[in-house]
Enzyme design. Structure first.
Site, mmCIF file in Angstrom:
data_model
loop_
_atom_site.group_PDB
_atom_site.id
_atom_site.type_symbol
_atom_site.label_atom_id
_atom_site.label_comp_id
_atom_site.label_asym_id
_atom_site.label_seq_id
_atom_site.Cartn_x
_atom_site.Cartn_y
_atom_site.Cartn_z
ATOM 1 N N HIS A 87 0.776 -1.147 0.014
ATOM 2 C CA HIS A 87 0.168 -0.158 -0.124
ATOM 3 C C HIS A 87 1.041 1.287 0.044
ATOM 4 O O HIS A 87 0.244 2.341 -0.014
ATOM 5 C CB HIS A 87 -0.711 0.123 1.160
ATOM 6 C CG HIS A 87 -0.302 0.200 2.482
ATOM 7 N ND1 HIS A 87 0.321 -0.753 3.116
ATOM 8 C CD2 HIS A 87 -0.339 1.241 3.421
ATOM 9 C CE1 HIS A 87 0.881 -0.275 4.278
ATOM 10 N NE2 HIS A 87 0.843 1.051 4.429
HETATM 11 C C1 UD1 Z 1 -1.980 5.101 6.787
HETATM 12 C C2 UD1 Z 1 -0.731 5.399 7.411
HETATM 13 C C3 UD1 Z 1 0.511 4.259 7.092
HETATM 14 C C4 UD1 Z 1 -0.100 2.884 7.518
HETATM 15 C C5 UD1 Z 1 -1.465 2.955 7.018
HETATM 16 C C6 UD1 Z 1 -2.207 1.531 7.407
HETATM 17 C C7 UD1 Z 1 -0.207 7.822 7.605
HETATM 18 C C8 UD1 Z 1 0.896 8.985 6.891
HETATM 19 N N1 UD1 Z 1 -0.077 6.617 6.855
HETATM 20 O O1 UD1 Z 1 -1.746 4.962 5.352
HETATM 21 O O2 UD1 Z 1 1.689 4.597 7.902
HETATM 22 O O3 UD1 Z 1 0.844 1.937 7.260
HETATM 23 O O4 UD1 Z 1 -2.450 3.795 7.366
HETATM 24 O O5 UD1 Z 1 -3.355 1.228 6.800
HETATM 25 O O6 UD1 Z 1 -0.625 8.133 8.344
HETATM 26 N N2 UD1 Z 1 -9.323 5.370 3.162
HETATM 27 C C9 UD1 Z 1 -10.392 4.672 2.753
HETATM 28 N N3 UD1 Z 1 -10.754 4.440 3.992
HETATM 29 C C10 UD1 Z 1 -10.300 4.578 5.252
HETATM 30 C C11 UD1 Z 1 -9.401 5.362 5.245
HETATM 31 C C12 UD1 Z 1 -8.623 5.627 4.054
HETATM 32 O O7 UD1 Z 1 -10.761 4.096 1.886
HETATM 33 O O8 UD1 Z 1 -11.161 4.177 6.196
HETATM 34 C C13 UD1 Z 1 -8.356 5.786 1.614
HETATM 35 C C14 UD1 Z 1 -8.907 7.068 1.287
HETATM 36 O O9 UD1 Z 1 -8.919 7.058 -0.451
HETATM 37 C C15 UD1 Z 1 -7.649 7.790 1.704
HETATM 38 C C16 UD1 Z 1 -6.547 6.688 1.441
HETATM 39 O O10 UD1 Z 1 -7.209 5.565 1.752
HETATM 40 O O11 UD1 Z 1 -7.250 8.916 0.792
HETATM 41 C C17 UD1 Z 1 -5.186 6.766 2.304
HETATM 42 O O12 UD1 Z 1 -5.820 6.839 3.766
HETATM 43 P P1 UD1 Z 1 -4.772 7.551 4.553
HETATM 44 O O13 UD1 Z 1 -5.091 7.260 6.135
HETATM 45 O O14 UD1 Z 1 -4.262 8.952 4.329
HETATM 46 O O15 UD1 Z 1 -3.115 6.776 4.437
HETATM 47 P P2 UD1 Z 1 -3.171 5.198 4.525
HETATM 48 O O16 UD1 Z 1 -2.529 4.773 3.090
HETATM 49 O O17 UD1 Z 1 -4.185 4.482 4.946
#
Ligand code: UD1
Length: 371
Positions: free
Chosen positions: A213
């Site tokens: 991811h």
């Molecule tokens: C975050 C953490 C990462 C961790 C990962 C585990 C940061 C910088 N990154 O990354 O260190 O390894 O979590 O999963 O804090 N989204 C959904 N549903 C949700 C949340 C997010 O669909 O419940 C999608 C959205 O499109 C969002 C994207 O995932 O924009 C990224 O989510 P985000 O929390 O920004 O970062 P992760 O890639 O999940």
């Protein structure tokens, strides 16, 4: 005994398995009042809710519901809402004595910043880890969080060296072991009793688990396509299970790569799994391919070969002592190492010191003694 009011912060998936054992450990101290605050960085049921149920963790006392956004937006929202929440104090109006943060996600860093500006001291669990790669958002989060925390609870010895080099005084540093492994040890028997393998038609030791991811692997079409090609080739000989993070699913669709996976009969694509199903899968797999930090640690404890799709790691014990090899985003190197594992010629490593299932007890003791 005086009351100790702790604001315990979670936000994203990897935080939950680190906070759960801490909340359990606090139960031995009747004077500790942990208030669980969820920022809402992760909000999907399968990235968040399922963990509260499976880890036996109380529901958040306070939810900030910040949701997704660019880093600046997400961090700013957490800062704004966390400042107000921390200022309000506990339900009966007591001020917080300390904020407890875990890991390295945006929620960890933003909560720390909000707390110290209000004069509330911060304890950081999983402090001191450094990849020395500032292109990773988590590295920035680690540096900022540690520099502002005065209780640094460290999972492996490299973390102590890093923090000393950065000038932290010795009385702020505590080598306590790995809270994520506390959760793994507690729930492994339960995970192994589940039907997960049968549900997906898998035999123990005859499949691999893949999770990807990180932006470096999934945000560039060429890199992602090459990695998927190696996985598809491998799947002719070894079934591969891929629970897809929403970010990766989106990228695969955006780049028109979905056909690669759906056309490969040896690849099983799944939605993100809960903790128990995922542990059931990894603990009985032949190999793991991942860019997750937590999974490197879990594989090390399980003695499962782990090919880490990153050029570096902030968790060197998983490579120096454990079962992880750094592959970067190099598809050829990945193919070579999969071959090595398939031929049965891969070292299993040893479990690092203090990754013994009791890290949270050590942390609770330190927190109570120093509050
Ligand atoms: C975050 C953490 C990462 C961790 C990962 C585990 C940061 C910088 N990154 O990354 O260190 O390894 O979590 O999963 O804090 N989204 C959904 N549903 C949700 C949340 C997010 O669909 O419940 C999608 C959205 O499109 C969002 C994207 O995932 O924009 C990224 O989510 P985000 O929390 O920004 O970062 P992760 O890639 O999940």
């Amino acid at each position: 005994m005086h009351e100790i009011n702790l604001a315990c912060i979670v936000g994203a998936r990897p935080n939950f398995m680190k906070m759960a054992p801490l909340l359990r450990a606090f139960e031995s101290y009747p004077n500790v009042n942990p208030v669980l605050i969820h920022t809402g960085q992760h909000y999907d049921a399968n990235l968040s809710d399922v963990f509260f149920t499976e880890l036996g963790m109380k529901r958040p006392d306070i939810s900030l519901e910040v949701g997704s956004g660019k880093h600046g937006v997400q961090t700013a929202r957490i800062l704004e809402r966390m400042e107000q929440t921390l200022e309000e104090g506990t339900a009966d109006g007591q001020p917080y004595d300390r904020v407890v943060v875990v890991g390295d996600v945006n929620s960890t860093m933003a909560a720390t910043l909000a707390a110290v500006k209000l004069g509330i001291p911060v304890a950081h669990v999983e402090a001191g880890l450094r990849s020395f790669d500032r292109t990773m958002p988590e590295e920035i989060n680690r540096i900022v969080t540690d520099s502002l925390s005065d209780m640094l609870l460290v999972s492996e010895s490299a973390g102590i060296e890093n923090l000393r080099r950065e000038g932290h005084p010795d009385d702020h540093l505590h080598l306590v072991g790995n809270v994520m492994i506390d959760t793994l040890q507690r729930l492994l028997p339960q995970a192994r009793e589940r039907n997960t393998l049968r549900e997906h038609n898998l035999e123990p030791g005859q499949y691999g688990v893949v999770t990807l991811h990180r932006p470096a692997n999934v945000d560039t079409p060429e890199v992602l396509a090459r990695l998927l090609d190696v996985l598809v080739e491998t799947s002719d000989r070894l079934k591969l299970v891929i629970p897809l993070h929403p970010r990766t699913k989106q990228r695969i669709e955006d780049f028109g790569l979905a056909g690669k996976l759906s056309d490969a009969p040896g690849i099983v694509v799944l939605p993100p799994l809960g903790y128990l199903d995922f542990l059931a899968l990894t603990s009985q797999s032949l190999l793991v391919v991942t860019d997750s930090g937590g999974l490197q640690e879990e594989s090390t404890v399980l003695g499962i070969p782990c090919l880490t799709m990153r050029p570096n790691t902030e968790r060197p014990a998983t490579v120096d002592e454990g079962s992880s090899t750094l592959i970067g985003s190099d598809a050829e190197k990945l193919a070579r190492h999969i071959e090595q594992i398939l031929s049965g010629d891969y070292p299993r490593g040893v479990v690092p010191d203090l990754w013994d299932g009791h890290a949270a007890d050590r942390i609770a003791k330190i927190l109570v003694n120093q509050s």
